[in-house]
Write an enzyme that holds these catalytic residues in place. Structure first.
Site, PDB file in Angstrom:
ATOM      1  N   GLU A 311      56.183  38.983  21.450  1.00 58.32           N
ATOM      2  CA  GLU A 311      56.007  40.346  21.992  1.00 58.32           C
ATOM      3  C   GLU A 311      55.310  40.247  23.336  1.00 58.32           C
ATOM      4  O   GLU A 311      54.346  39.477  23.498  1.00 58.32           O
ATOM      5  CB  GLU A 311      55.130  41.224  21.087  1.00 58.32           C
ATOM      6  CG  GLU A 311      55.802  41.742  19.857  1.00 58.32           C
ATOM      7  CD  GLU A 311      54.889  42.660  19.039  1.00 58.32           C
ATOM      8  OE1 GLU A 311      54.045  43.362  19.633  1.00 58.32           O
ATOM      9  OE2 GLU A 311      55.044  42.648  17.807  1.00 58.32           O
TER      10      GLU A 311
HETATM   11  O1  IFM Z   1      53.873  48.531  18.788  1.00 62.27           O
HETATM   12  C1  IFM Z   1      53.021  47.456  18.613  1.00 62.27           C
HETATM   13  C2  IFM Z   1      53.601  46.456  17.628  1.00 62.27           C
HETATM   14  O2  IFM Z   1      53.861  47.034  16.392  1.00 62.27           O
HETATM   15  C3  IFM Z   1      52.638  45.315  17.420  1.00 62.27           C
HETATM   16  N1  IFM Z   1      52.204  44.758  18.669  1.00 62.27           N
HETATM   17  C4  IFM Z   1      51.745  45.651  19.710  1.00 62.27           C
HETATM   18  C5  IFM Z   1      52.791  46.746  19.930  1.00 62.27           C
HETATM   19  C6  IFM Z   1      52.318  47.688  21.051  1.00 62.27           C
HETATM   20  O3  IFM Z   1      51.088  48.254  20.724  1.00 62.27           O
END
Ligand code: IFM
Length: 399
Positions: A311
């Site tokens: 992410e």
């Molecule tokens: O949306 C979240 C995700 O579920 C987990 N990591 C951070 C993202 C943004 O806050």
């Protein structure tokens, strides 16, 4: 500095989503119950998830977009409460639905990184004590084993748990998320349980298949102001960085085939307070610092396991920063690879605007805008065209 960074041929260019944030109508989990409870004296959540993005039904349309924009991988999660609606019941219809979904992704050339737990748990699990119950680890292990039996032919990697420390802090220290407890000791215990759950699920999955197994770890980079740093801040930053990564990761070594890194922001300390520049911040006020990503990647090198950025993204409703953000972060990735970091993929958070937990729908993290006024219409943002070019050329240009 080079004027472009090329990535290895096998590099994965992806996007990331999570079940409760996009699927809609996940009615059997602890989040749904809390969202819908309308408890009058509770500040959060700002709104319920309801139909979210209706991804549960519209996944083909979304995978078409992934293909059209040249990505070759997707990180998504299954909803535990759909798969195991009761402690002794696995729902074959839900399992088959996910299989169809995975096939649709594969047919569009997408490798699949599958998360088994992304913040939400079935209500029955929550009612037995959730992540602080004695047998939570054993129960999760069994669920992970069933997922391996059912899904290993369809997915390329398993991610056991998403952001264990964030979950423990939000749910058990500051009480913002269900079960809304404020008990630092319990929070610590839950962190330990989540580490144990990962280790146990790792073993269970390995009895079924050889699919790589990792975990997605959120890491904030703590830094000091280079012009005003003092010994106390430097020591505090070091300590916080240790708590954030080594403290959690060291006990997992040997039970991890790759490390998933979720990186969003850096916190700069000044006299033990957060003192970030405000020149480059997302709609959520997070300071964007690609340098922090570079520092973390260097620090993770010592674990000698492949790394995927599972992410990285920003809330940016008007899309004014997203292209710069992508370029800057991907340059940091390119530099890390050149310096010997075994970085194998990048998943942008997020494919589409989605339910940002207690904040509701206002933070817009998507490469694709979801038009909530018009039947959840999918509208790719300009920055997605930039990302598509990078994915196609396997190269990021500096300028
Ligand atoms: O949306 C979240 C995700 O579920 C987990 N990591 C951070 C993202 C943004 O806050």
């Amino acid at each position: 500095m080079s004027d472009q960074y090329s990535f290895p041929d096998s590099f994965l260019w992806g996007t990331a989503i999570a079940a409760h944030q996009v699927e809609g109508n996940n009615k059997n989990n602890d989040w749904w119950r809390w969202e819908q409870s309308k408890t009058p004296d509770r500040k959060y959540p700002l709104e319920p998830s309801n139909e979210a993005c209706d991804f549960y039904n519209r996944y083909e349309e979304d995978f078409d977009i992934c293909q059209e924009f040249n990505t070759n991988a997707i990180r998504l999660s299954v909803e535990w409460a759909r798969i195991q609606p009761k402690i002794d019941v696995y729902d074959q219809t839900a399992i088959d639905h996910y299989k169809k979904m995975f096939m649709a992704a594969r047919e569009r050339g997408l490798q699949i990184f599958l998360t088994l737990h992304h913040f939400t748990s079935p209500v029955w699990f929550a009612d037995r004590g959730g992540w602080h119950a004695r047998d939570a680890v054993a129960i999760f292990r069994q669920y992970a084993q069933v997922c391996a039996e059912e899904f290993s032919d369809y997915v390329d990697a398993f991610i056991t748990i998403n952001e264990p420390q964030v979950y423990a802090l939000k749910s058990y220290t500051d009480g913002t998320w269900p079960p809304n407890l404020r008990n630092p000791w319990l929070s610590y215990y839950v962190q330990i349980n989540l580490m144990r759950a990962h280790r146990s699920a790792y073993d269970a999955i390995k009895t079924i298949c050889d699919t790589p197994v990792g975990l997605a770890k959120n890491i904030v980079w703590y830094d000091t102001n280079p012009f005003a740093s003092n010994l106390i801040d430097r020591a505090a930053a070091r300590f916080l960085n240790y708590l954030n990564d080594d403290f959690f990761l060291l006990p997992l070594m040997g039970k991890i085939d790759f490390l998933g890194l979720n990186y969003y922001f850096t916190q700069r300390l000044h006299y033990l307070r957060i003192d970030n520049p405000n020149d480059y911040v997302s709609d959520m006020g997070w300071w964007i610092n690609p340098g922090g990503l570079g520092e973390i990647l260097q620090k993770l090198k010592k674990y000698k396991v492949p790394i995927y950025i599972t992410e990285n993204g920003l809330a940016d409703a008007t899309d004014r920063y997203r292209e710069h953000f992508l370029r800057d972060m991907l340059i940091a990735c390119g530099q890390a690879i050149l310096s010997g970091v075994d970085l194998r993929g990048y998943f942008h958070w997020s494919l589409m605007d989605n339910y940002e937990w207690h904040e509701g729908f206002w933070p817009r993290f998507g490469l694709v805008e979801i038009d909530r006024e018009h039947n959840l219409a999918r509208k790719p943002r300009q920055s997605f065209y930039y990302y598509a070019k990078v994915c196609q050329n396997n190269t990021v240009e500096v300028n």
